[in-house]
Design a protein around this motif. Structure first.
Motif, short mmCIF file in Angstrom:
data_model
loop_
_atom_site.label_atom_id
_atom_site.label_comp_id
_atom_site.label_asym_id
_atom_site.label_seq_id
_atom_site.Cartn_x
_atom_site.Cartn_y
_atom_site.Cartn_z
N MET A 93 14.62 -5.20 0.17
CA MET A 93 15.36 -3.95 0.31
C MET A 93 14.42 -2.76 0.37
O MET A 93 14.65 -1.80 1.13
N ALA A 94 13.35 -2.81 -0.42
CA ALA A 94 12.39 -1.70 -0.40
C ALA A 94 11.75 -1.57 0.97
O ALA A 94 11.59 -0.46 1.49
N LEU A 95 11.40 -2.69 1.56
CA LEU A 95 10.80 -2.66 2.90
C LEU A 95 11.81 -2.14 3.93
O LEU A 95 11.45 -1.36 4.82
N ARG A 96 13.06 -2.57 3.82
CA ARG A 96 14.08 -2.07 4.75
C ARG A 96 14.28 -0.56 4.57
O ARG A 96 14.45 0.18 5.56
N ALA A 97 14.27 -0.10 3.32
CA ALA A 97 14.44 1.33 3.08
C ALA A 97 13.27 2.12 3.65
O ALA A 97 13.44 3.29 4.04
N ALA A 98 12.09 1.49 3.71
CA ALA A 98 10.92 2.13 4.32
C ALA A 98 10.90 1.95 5.84
O ALA A 98 9.92 2.34 6.48
N GLU A 99 11.97 1.38 6.37
CA GLU A 99 12.14 1.15 7.81
C GLU A 99 11.05 0.25 8.39
O GLU A 99 10.56 0.45 9.50
N VAL A 100 10.68 -0.76 7.60
CA VAL A 100 9.76 -1.80 8.06
C VAL A 100 10.59 -2.90 8.69
O VAL A 100 11.59 -3.36 8.11
N GLY A 101 10.18 -3.37 9.87
CA GLY A 101 10.94 -4.40 10.56
C GLY A 101 10.10 -5.17 11.54
O GLY A 101 8.86 -5.18 11.46
N PRO A 102 10.75 -5.84 12.49
CA PRO A 102 10.04 -6.68 13.46
C PRO A 102 8.94 -5.92 14.19
O PRO A 102 9.13 -4.78 14.63
N GLY A 103 7.78 -6.57 14.31
CA GLY A 103 6.64 -5.97 14.97
C GLY A 103 5.73 -5.18 14.05
O GLY A 103 4.60 -4.84 14.43
N ASP A 104 6.20 -4.87 12.84
CA ASP A 104 5.39 -4.11 11.89
C ASP A 104 4.52 -5.05 11.06
O ASP A 104 4.76 -6.27 10.99
N GLU A 105 3.55 -4.48 10.39
CA GLU A 105 2.69 -5.21 9.48
C GLU A 105 2.73 -4.57 8.09
O GLU A 105 2.86 -3.36 7.97
N VAL A 106 2.61 -5.42 7.07
CA VAL A 106 2.54 -4.96 5.69
C VAL A 106 1.34 -5.63 5.03
O VAL A 106 1.20 -6.86 5.09
N ILE A 107 0.47 -4.84 4.43
CA ILE A 107 -0.72 -5.37 3.78
C ILE A 107 -0.35 -5.85 2.38
O ILE A 107 0.23 -5.11 1.58
#
Length: 394
Positions: free
Chosen positions: A75-89
């Motif tokens: 949910m935190a990642l979705r709230a940060a608008e992280v989605g397909p094609g993005d990267e998270v370290i």
């Protein structure tokens, strides 16, 4: 001869003599009965009360309770608008849920190394890993010891990254006098059975940002907005009244338990001074409160004289079940294939050689039980040659 238990000697203690977990008393029993009788079992006054209390405890403006600590990361990642094609370290030295949450939202995990002292993500490694599609970084406060938030936030701000903290171990942790979750985008806590606060399962997000809190509450409740109609793709991630009622009791005794763990860690640190090659990890003065969810022991196999894998077996036989720590995620094919992996020599050394864990449950023991850790280690060290001979003969 003081023969090790692994070779037939009498154990220094019993594995069953360490404190059991979860711990509960009449507070939980009474709270559950009250919820049962109320007929209000879905999210209601207990959840609302716990959110207020936990937000205040962590020094955050908002707390949003959810089903579990993995859902909260998603949910935190979705709230940060992280989605397909993005990267998270993500640090390689963490539990699988950290990277799985990234994959669940359609993004790619980028696995990087940790710092040897804190076992937290290395800000320099984060800087090296930033690419065109990097949107966020997920520091993990391993064992409850905060990562270097000063340097990490500087790197994140310079590169436009959202900081989503995995604080599954961090209930009550402080960095420079501020509780975890008050500095970044948001922080995710877990209340799974093995955590130092538990309701069997459950999670919570804390944030100081009003808009972030609004998005998280919307995502938790089918994506509904102020009108009551869905305005984003959300789900049913609500915590029950039963969970929240239990957690209010658990929170009420957390400070007392942290204080006991801190006292026991001080005792353990002193008793291990007589053991070659084993010691409690050094403190960082910027960590103004360490709750010791895991007590990290630094281990030098060359100085002690026994490989880590053999030491863990020998300790278990003595009734002192220390843990090996995490398997680095970059060694798991699923995560290697899902994103990018940078070199992680510190993570590998921690997993293979240099780190032992004593759990929060064991750190709640009586002082005389804590002293058995050093006694077991001394016995094994003194008989290291005999253990090595038996190991070769297997």
């Amino acid at each position: 001869m003081d023969r090790p238990a692994l070779l037939g000697g009498t154990p220094v203690t019993s594995a069953d003599s360490w404190p059991a977990w979860p711990q509960w008393n009449s507070c939980e029993e009474r709270a559950l009965r009250e919820v049962l009788a109320s007929g209000r079992w879905q999210a209601g006054p207990q959840v609302e009360a716990f959110e207020r209390e936990f937000a205040e405890y962590q020094g955050a403006k908002h707390a949003i309770c959810v089903t579990n600590g993995t859902t909260s990361l998603e949910m935190a990642l979705r709230a940060a608008e992280v989605g397909p094609g993005d990267e998270v370290i993500v640090p390689s030295y963490t539990f699988a849920a950290s990277a799985l949450a990234v994959m669940t939202v359609g993004a790619k995990p980028v696995l990087v190394d940790i710092e040897p002292d804190s076992l937290g993500i290395d800000p320099l490694a984060v800087e090296s890993a930033v690419g065109e599609h990097t949107r966020a970084v997920m520091p993990v406060h391993v064992g409850g010891r905060p990562v270097d938030m000063d340097q990490l936030l500087e790197v994140a701000h310079r590169n436009g990254l959202a900081v989503v903290e995995d604080a599954a171990h961090g209930h009550g942790s402080e960095w420079r006098g501020a509780r975890i979750g008050s500095a970044g985008f948001c922080a995710s806590f877990s209340f799974q059975t093995g955590k130092s606060m538990t309701s069997g399962d459950g999670g919570c997000l804390v944030t100081g940002h009003d808009e972030t809190a609004y998005r998280l509450r919307s995502l938790r409740n089918f994506g509904r907005g102020r009108s009551g109609e869905p305005e984003r793709a959300g789900g049913n991630y609500r915590m029950t009244e039963f969970q929240a009622a239990v957690l209010r009791c658990q929170l009420g005794r957390l400070d007392e338990q942290i204080a006991r763990r801190q006292e026991n860690v001080a005792l353990l640190r002193e008793s291990l001074e007589q053991v070659p090659g084993v010691g409690v990890a050094e403190e960082d003065p910027r960590v103004t409160r360490h709750p010791y969810y895991q007590v990290v022991l630094n281990y030098d196999a060359a100085l002690f004289g026994v490989p880590k894998s053999l030491l863990l077996r020998a300790l278990a036989a003595e009734g002192v079940p220390l843990e090996s720590g995490y398997l680095p995620l970059h060694r798991i094919a699923l995560f290697r294939e899902a994103g990018r992996c940078l070199p992680c020599p510190v993570s590998e050394r921690a997993a293979d050689e240099s780190v032992l864990w004593l759990s929060f449950r064991m750190a709640l023991a009586q002082p005389e039980q804590i002293e058995t850790v050093a006694r077991a280690l001394l016995r094994i060290h003194r008989q290291r040659e005999l253990l090595a001979q038996e190991e070769e003969a297997r």
